[in-house]
Design a protein around this motif. Structure first.
Motif, PDB file in Angstrom:
ATOM      1  N   SER A 255      22.343  20.575  73.452  1.00  0.00           N
ATOM      2  CA  SER A 255      21.887  19.686  74.523  1.00  0.00           C
ATOM      3  C   SER A 255      22.954  18.646  74.854  1.00  0.00           C
ATOM      4  O   SER A 255      23.198  18.332  76.027  1.00  0.00           O
ATOM      5  CB  SER A 255      20.578  18.997  74.130  1.00  0.00           C
ATOM      6  N   GLY A 393      18.121  31.004  77.883  1.00  0.00           N
ATOM      7  CA  GLY A 393      17.655  29.660  78.207  1.00  0.00           C
ATOM      8  C   GLY A 393      18.446  29.012  79.324  1.00  0.00           C
ATOM      9  O   GLY A 393      17.895  28.272  80.142  1.00  0.00           O
ATOM     10  N   VAL A 394      19.753  29.305  79.375  1.00  0.00           N
ATOM     11  CA  VAL A 394      20.599  28.746  80.438  1.00  0.00           C
ATOM     12  C   VAL A 394      20.132  29.211  81.815  1.00  0.00           C
ATOM     13  O   VAL A 394      20.180  28.458  82.794  1.00  0.00           O
ATOM     14  CB  VAL A 394      22.078  29.131  80.198  1.00  0.00           C
ATOM     15  N   PHE A 397      16.230  27.482  82.394  1.00  0.00           N
ATOM     16  CA  PHE A 397      16.049  26.032  82.552  1.00  0.00           C
ATOM     17  C   PHE A 397      17.227  25.401  83.302  1.00  0.00           C
ATOM     18  O   PHE A 397      18.376  25.827  83.130  1.00  0.00           O
ATOM     19  CB  PHE A 397      15.900  25.368  81.176  1.00  0.00           C
ATOM     20  N   ILE A 399      19.896  23.156  83.368  1.00  0.00           N
ATOM     21  CA  ILE A 399      20.590  22.419  82.309  1.00  0.00           C
ATOM     22  C   ILE A 399      21.441  21.258  82.820  1.00  0.00           C
ATOM     23  O   ILE A 399      22.077  20.569  82.025  1.00  0.00           O
ATOM     24  CB  ILE A 399      21.487  23.361  81.481  1.00  0.00           C
ATOM     25  N   PHE A 408      15.067  23.290  77.410  1.00  0.00           N
ATOM     26  CA  PHE A 408      15.956  24.323  76.870  1.00  0.00           C
ATOM     27  C   PHE A 408      16.065  24.196  75.350  1.00  0.00           C
ATOM     28  O   PHE A 408      16.031  25.196  74.618  1.00  0.00           O
ATOM     29  CB  PHE A 408      17.327  24.179  77.528  1.00  0.00           C
ATOM     30  N   ASN A 409      16.173  22.979  74.866  1.00  0.00           N
ATOM     31  CA  ASN A 409      16.309  22.726  73.431  1.00  0.00           C
ATOM     32  C   ASN A 409      15.069  23.197  72.667  1.00  0.00           C
ATOM     33  O   ASN A 409      15.179  23.788  71.585  1.00  0.00           O
ATOM     34  CB  ASN A 409      16.535  21.230  73.211  1.00  0.00           C
ATOM     35  N   TYR A 411      12.975  25.544  73.599  1.00  0.00           N
ATOM     36  CA  TYR A 411      12.960  27.009  73.694  1.00  0.00           C
ATOM     37  C   TYR A 411      13.842  27.644  72.617  1.00  0.00           C
ATOM     38  O   TYR A 411      13.411  28.540  71.873  1.00  0.00           O
ATOM     39  CB  TYR A 411      13.426  27.407  75.093  1.00  0.00           C
TER      40      TYR A 411
END
Length: 433
Positions: A255, A393-394, A397, A399, A408-409, A411
């Motif tokens: 993050s 995740g990128v 979400f 970012i 994201f974190n 997930y």
């Protein structure tokens, strides 16, 4: 009255009475000292947040994140190996000393490569986020005291933890925390710069490290030399952990990396400030590290015992952290007031930050359990699972903003949590005894 006395005598004579009394005293003493330690750390963190300008706090967050990465890269399984090996010989001062000295020797060798890898990256990110060349040099130099202390801190703590000689350890932690608070209050108030805040935190750690050595050497023979057989056993763990540790050095604080590269300076400062609230949760983490992990390392390798203790620990962690997360979520407005006006209006983001920390802690509990048993997931599996989570995740979400990075974190941490939990159960089930 006589009936009451008889009942009291009956309770005291119960086989579980002494065990419950011991645990009650241990937990209460540890909790009390950790309330002081974490309370002082929390005050110090809030003080730095309020005294540093937002741009300086962004650099402070970045420097501390890189310090954590340097420390991880200088460990790569050494501390887990020392705990596992030390748990087998903890009653023998000479053998425990040999394990400790071997671990410290390996740490120093790994520290050199850690500095070579992380320092240029930190320098680049500082410049990328608005630091001048001169400021970046000062910040890089200021993390050296804290990094020096971190090379041996957690290895030295293993010795008194195995012997459950907790009081001197806690006393030392309290003195370090007081030193950090006093120095931060005096220096950062006069010089509100990032490198000053880092030095104010690092210098007391160096002094505390000197005292910690004296505590550890009461139970471990410091005259012992690094042992080649022990070194081979530790290196076996290091080699298995190394690829995943190097990977997680960079992905573990994903993050911060994403915000520093694709976000704004304000978002970087905000994610750092919200992370300070997680210090509230560190109380239980400290109790767990002091009292539970060393005992799990000492348990016999018997399936039914390990399964029972592991599930009990997991259930307790789940209930405790869920309750605490709900309380903090309900009080989010009041908590943000403590951080100052610069961080107001982040109630939802605070909740996301706390949930992410809880999930990561849950994953860490399972990791601590199996790593202290000398069990290591194959690094290729770990990297592939985490990398799949990060890449997917990128795309899922956004970012580039704080909310997206925090989601994201959560997930990514959830996937790692599930992996560690299942691996622990599989390894326990594979035991034949």
């Amino acid at each position: 009255m006589s009936k009451i006395k008889n009942k009291i005598k009956g309770i005291k004579s119960h086989p579980s009475y002494n065990k419950l009394l011991y645990w009650g005293k241990s937990i209460s003493i540890t909790a009390l000292s950790q309330i002081v330690v974490q309370g002082l750390a929390f005050l110090c963190g809030i003080l730095v947040i309020r005294l540093l300008p937002l741009e300086e706090y962004a650099l402070y967050t970045l420097a501390n994140t890189m310090l954590g990465s340097m420390t991880m890269l200088a460990d790569v399984g050494v501390s887990n190996g020392v705990m596992a090996q030390g748990g087998k010989v903890w009653q023998n001062r000479e053998k425990l000393g040999a394990v400790l000295m071997t671990g410290l020797y390996l740490r120093r060798r790994l520290a050199f490569w850690s500095l070579i890898v992380i320092t240029p990256i930190l320098f680049y990110l500082l410049m990328h986020n608005g630091a001048s060349w001169f400021t970046a040099v000062l910040i890089v130099l200021s993390i050296i005291p804290a990094f020096y202390a971190s090379l041996s801190d957690n290895l030295l703590e293993i010795v008194p933890k195995l012997h459950q000689d907790i009081y001197p350890l806690q006393k030392n932690q309290i003195s370090v925390s007081i030193g950090r608070l006093v120095l931060s209050a005096l220096l950062v108030f006069i010089f509100p710069w990032t490198f000053v805040a880092i030095l104010a935190s690092g210098i007391p750690r160096v002094i505390g490290n000197i005292k910690l050595r004296k505590i550890a050497y009461n139970f471990a023979d410091e005259s012992q030399k690094p042992d080649s057989i022990i070194s081979k056993d530790l290196m076996t763990i290091v080699k298995r952990v190394l690829p995943s540790s190097v990977y997680f050095t960079f992905s573990g604080q994903i993050s911060i990396w994403l915000i520093s590269l694709f976000g704004t300076t304000m978002a970087l400062a905000q994610v750092g400030a919200l992370g300070r609230i997680s210090l509230i949760f560190s109380l239980f983490g400290a109790i767990f590290g002091f009292l539970i992990i060393p005992r799990l390392a000492r348990l016999p390798n018997e399936k039914h015992i390990l399964l029972k203790k592991y599930l009990q620990t997991i259930l307790f962690v789940l209930v405790f952290y869920t309750g605490l997360a709900i309380i903090i979520s309900l009080l989010s407005t009041e908590i943000l007031w403590v951080l100052g006006d610069k961080y107001s209006g982040l109630e939802y983001e605070l909740t996301l930050s706390i949930i992410g920390f809880c999930v990561s802690t849950f994953a860490g509990v399972s990791f601590s359990f199996y790593s202290t048993r000398g069990w290591i997931i194959h690094p290729i599996i770990v990297i592939l699972v985490d990398l799949s989570a990060v890449v997917s995740g990128v795309f899922i979400f956004p970012i580039s903003n704080l909310k997206g990075v925090l989601e994201f974190n959560i997930y990514v941490a959830s996937i790692l949590c599930l992996m560690n939990f299942l691996y622990s159960l599989i390894k326990i089930k594979s035991i034949k005894i």
